[in-house]
Design a protein around this motif. Structure first.
Motif, PDB file in Angstrom:
ATOM      1  N   ASP A 275       0.845  -1.202   0.000  1.00 39.00           N
ATOM      2  CA  ASP A 275       0.000   0.000   0.000  1.00 39.00           C
ATOM      3  C   ASP A 275       0.876   1.246   0.000  1.00 39.00           C
ATOM      4  N   PRO A 276       1.327   1.695  -1.172  1.00 34.58           N
ATOM      5  CA  PRO A 276       2.171   2.899  -1.223  1.00 34.58           C
ATOM      6  C   PRO A 276       1.390   4.139  -0.798  1.00 34.58           C
ATOM      7  N   GLN A 277       2.066   5.024  -0.097  1.00 35.72           N
ATOM      8  CA  GLN A 277       1.456   6.276   0.351  1.00 35.72           C
ATOM      9  C   GLN A 277       1.797   7.352  -0.683  1.00 35.72           C
ATOM     10  N   PHE A 278       0.822   7.672  -1.529  1.00 36.34           N
ATOM     11  CA  PHE A 278       1.061   8.592  -2.645  1.00 36.34           C
ATOM     12  C   PHE A 278       1.294  10.026  -2.173  1.00 36.34           C
ATOM     13  N   VAL A 279       0.974  10.297  -0.902  1.00 32.00           N
ATOM     14  CA  VAL A 279       1.211  11.650  -0.378  1.00 32.00           C
ATOM     15  C   VAL A 279       2.703  11.967  -0.359  1.00 32.00           C
ATOM     16  N   GLY A 280       3.525  10.938  -0.094  1.00 37.48           N
ATOM     17  CA  GLY A 280       4.971  11.162  -0.044  1.00 37.48           C
ATOM     18  C   GLY A 280       5.609  11.386  -1.396  1.00 37.48           C
ATOM     19  N   ARG A 281       4.938  10.951  -2.499  1.00 44.43           N
ATOM     20  CA  ARG A 281       5.412  11.160  -3.884  1.00 44.43           C
ATOM     21  C   ARG A 281       6.818  10.583  -4.099  1.00 44.43           C
ATOM     22  N   GLN A 282       7.109   9.437  -3.504  1.00 43.74           N
ATOM     23  CA  GLN A 282       8.414   8.794  -3.626  1.00 43.74           C
ATOM     24  C   GLN A 282       8.287   7.518  -4.451  1.00 43.74           C
ATOM     25  N   VAL A 283       9.313   7.271  -5.272  1.00 39.56           N
ATOM     26  CA  VAL A 283       9.294   6.130  -6.197  1.00 39.56           C
ATOM     27  C   VAL A 283      10.642   5.414  -6.121  1.00 39.56           C
ATOM     28  N   ALA A 284      10.605   4.096  -5.922  1.00 40.94           N
ATOM     29  CA  ALA A 284      11.799   3.253  -5.981  1.00 40.94           C
ATOM     30  C   ALA A 284      11.749   2.457  -7.282  1.00 40.94           C
ATOM     31  N   THR A 285      12.794   2.572  -8.098  1.00 43.69           N
ATOM     32  CA  THR A 285      12.807   1.965  -9.427  1.00 43.69           C
ATOM     33  C   THR A 285      13.926   0.936  -9.533  1.00 43.69           C
ATOM     34  N   PHE A 286      13.566  -0.256 -10.003  1.00 45.84           N
ATOM     35  CA  PHE A 286      14.540  -1.297 -10.357  1.00 45.84           C
ATOM     36  C   PHE A 286      14.434  -1.493 -11.867  1.00 45.84           C
ATOM     37  N   HIS A 287      15.427  -1.008 -12.581  1.00 47.16           N
ATOM     38  CA  HIS A 287      15.401  -1.039 -14.044  1.00 47.16           C
ATOM     39  C   HIS A 287      16.446  -2.035 -14.544  1.00 47.16           C
ATOM     40  N   ASN A 288      15.978  -3.075 -15.238  1.00 55.05           N
ATOM     41  CA  ASN A 288      16.875  -4.091 -15.781  1.00 55.05           C
ATOM     42  C   ASN A 288      17.223  -3.745 -17.223  1.00 55.05           C
ATOM     43  N   GLN A 289      18.500  -3.657 -17.511  1.00 53.72           N
ATOM     44  CA  GLN A 289      18.972  -3.389 -18.871  1.00 53.72           C
ATOM     45  C   GLN A 289      20.251  -4.177 -19.102  1.00 53.72           C
ATOM     46  N   ARG A 290      20.191  -5.135 -20.025  1.00 56.15           N
ATOM     47  CA  ARG A 290      21.323  -5.995 -20.362  1.00 56.15           C
ATOM     48  C   ARG A 290      21.827  -6.749 -19.130  1.00 56.15           C
ATOM     49  N   ASP A 291      20.901  -7.210 -18.298  1.00 55.00           N
ATOM     50  CA  ASP A 291      21.179  -7.991 -17.085  1.00 55.00           C
ATOM     51  C   ASP A 291      21.861  -7.180 -15.994  1.00 55.00           C
ATOM     52  N   PHE A 292      21.898  -5.874 -16.116  1.00 55.83           N
ATOM     53  CA  PHE A 292      22.331  -5.001 -15.038  1.00 55.83           C
ATOM     54  C   PHE A 292      21.089  -4.324 -14.461  1.00 55.83           C
ATOM     55  N   ILE A 293      20.931  -4.383 -13.135  1.00 52.79           N
ATOM     56  CA  ILE A 293      19.757  -3.828 -12.466  1.00 52.79           C
ATOM     57  C   ILE A 293      20.161  -2.506 -11.836  1.00 52.79           C
ATOM     58  N   PHE A 294      19.591  -1.414 -12.342  1.00 53.28           N
ATOM     59  CA  PHE A 294      19.906  -0.073 -11.853  1.00 53.28           C
ATOM     60  C   PHE A 294      18.833   0.351 -10.847  1.00 53.28           C
ATOM     61  N   PHE A 295      19.274   0.756  -9.664  1.00 52.40           N
ATOM     62  CA  PHE A 295      18.338   1.213  -8.638  1.00 52.40           C
ATOM     63  C   PHE A 295      18.406   2.729  -8.543  1.00 52.40           C
ATOM     64  N   ARG A 296      17.216   3.366  -8.570  1.00 51.90           N
ATOM     65  CA  ARG A 296      17.104   4.820  -8.392  1.00 51.90           C
ATOM     66  C   ARG A 296      15.939   5.097  -7.452  1.00 51.90           C
ATOM     67  N   PHE A 297      16.082   6.176  -6.681  1.00 54.51           N
ATOM     68  CA  PHE A 297      15.046   6.569  -5.730  1.00 54.51           C
ATOM     69  C   PHE A 297      14.732   8.043  -5.959  1.00 54.51           C
ATOM     70  N   HIS A 298      13.501   8.333  -6.376  1.00 57.89           N
ATOM     71  CA  HIS A 298      13.103   9.680  -6.788  1.00 57.89           C
ATOM     72  C   HIS A 298      11.909  10.179  -5.989  1.00 57.89           C
ATOM     73  N   ARG A 299      11.742  11.487  -6.051  1.00 55.78           N
ATOM     74  CA  ARG A 299      10.514  12.149  -5.608  1.00 55.78           C
ATOM     75  C   ARG A 299      10.015  12.996  -6.765  1.00 55.78           C
ATOM     76  N   TYR A 300       8.726  12.862  -7.111  1.00 59.54           N
ATOM     77  CA  TYR A 300       8.200  13.658  -8.219  1.00 59.54           C
ATOM     78  C   TYR A 300       7.428  14.852  -7.675  1.00 59.54           C
TER      79      TYR A 300
END
Length: 354
Positions: A275-300
């Motif tokens: 249950d993500p709390q959309f009030v915080g506007r925070q996003v954790a991203t796991f992006h797989n590209q060529r078997d490398f998993i890039f982690f980024r943590f953003h606020r929109y």
């Protein structure tokens, strides 16, 4: 002896003087003209040689460093101009043809030239849905358990590894950091199960830098071992936002398409509450590209009704899967589902495992 004087007329004197002077002028004039002609030829040759090079010309053959750099920049500018001219020409042709214009060419990349893999699955497949309903993460996705994470390190961690663990605990809700104190993981895991922890994360280091991560799902596994690289802490990042809040973030999983990638994606998803709390506007991203998993943590941030901006909060890091083991961590007698074999699996650049 008598000396006779020979009369010399004024015209003859003038003729002699006039004949001598023009000869001197003609020599000087010819020399200056030749020099000017040589300079003009040299300049013309330089102008011609700079934009148009012979086919066998190589910039690396120029020994003078400044001249070599100048010629390289010249070549780069020419290529850019040619590219822009071709682009404008194609654009005009497309505008002239209108609806009859041919479709745009898709650029060739390693991703769209990927070798066909039999393990690529459709999420709506019945077999995949049955496996998801009976695997180790089914209790979490059915809402029966809430994630509780224990983060620890290898023995005698250094400052950078400790700071990385502390910042990781601010990204994952309900995460707790404890120091290892020389305990073996076989003794740590039963204590975690007794205290209702659903995950054990171990950060390993080498030469005072984090270089490995063991992600163990409790109580029945599986256990994944990752190589960690390109770690950037919050103080090392430019234009980062303020520290994250305690709100539960949204989770984005990209390009986990194979059966192995599907299980790794579920492994990451079970780290965060459902249950993500959309009030915080925070996003954790796991992006797989060529078997490398890039982690980024953003606020929109909503700038207006149409525009949205993002701020990276950190930390950021890259993961590379080394092995996936059934059950909890057991380095001696554990049963491995998948192990990275570099010389066999990385031989083809267009074949990916995740």
């Amino acid at each position: 002896m008598d000396i006779t004087e020979v009369p010399v007329s004024e015209d003859s004197k003038g003729k002699k003087k006039k004949n001598k002077k023009p000869k001197m002028k003609s020599k000087a004039g010819n020399g200056e003209a030749e020099k000017k002609q040589q300079e003009v030829v040299v300049v013309e040759n330089m102008e011609k040689s700079e934009p148009a090079f012979p086919p066998s010309f190589s910039v690396s053959e120029i020994k003078n460093k400044q001249r070599r750099h100048f010629m390289f920049m010249k070549l780069k500018q020419e290529k850019r101009k040619q590219k822009m001219q071709l682009k404008k020409k194609k654009k005009k042709e497309r505008e002239a043809l209108g609806d009859k214009a041919p479709p745009k060419e898709v650029p060739k990349t390693i991703e769209n030239q990927r070798v066909y893999d039999e393990t690529v699955v459709d999420p709506e497949d019945e077999e995949v849905a049955f496996d998801e309903g009976t695997d180790e993460f089914s209790a979490y996705f059915n809402g029966l358990t809430n994630p509780k994470v224990l983060i620890t390190t290898s023995d005698r961690p250094r400052g950078r590894t400790v700071r990385f663990c502390e910042q990781l605990a601010t990204v994952i809700p309900n995460a707790h950091v404890y120091y290892r104190r020389g305990l073996a993981l076989k003794r740590v895991i039963p204590q975690c199960i007794a205290r209702d922890f659903t995950y054990l994360i171990v950060i390993n280091e080498d030469r005072k830098v984090p270089n490995g991560m063991v992600l163990c799902h409790l109580p029945d596994g599986p256990t994944a071992h990752f190589k960690v690289s390109s770690v950037r802490l919050r103080k090392e990042m430019k234009r980062r936002g303020k520290d994250p809040t305690e709100h539960s973030p949204e989770v984005i999983l990209n390009n986990f398409t194979t059966r192995l990638g599907h299980s790794i994606g579920r492994l990451f998803a079970a780290l965060f509450p459902q249950d993500p709390q959309f009030v915080g506007r925070q996003v954790a991203t796991f992006h797989n590209q060529r078997d490398f998993i890039f982690f980024r943590f953003h606020r929109y941030i909503f700038k207006n009704e149409k525009r949205v901006g993002i701020q990276e909060l950190g930390p950021r890091f890259t993961l590379k899967l080394r092995s996936l083991q059934k059950g909890t961590f057991d380095s001696k007698f554990g049963e491995y589902e998948w192990v990275l074999k570099r010389h066999e699996m990385d031989a083809c650049r267009r074949k990916f495992q995740l």
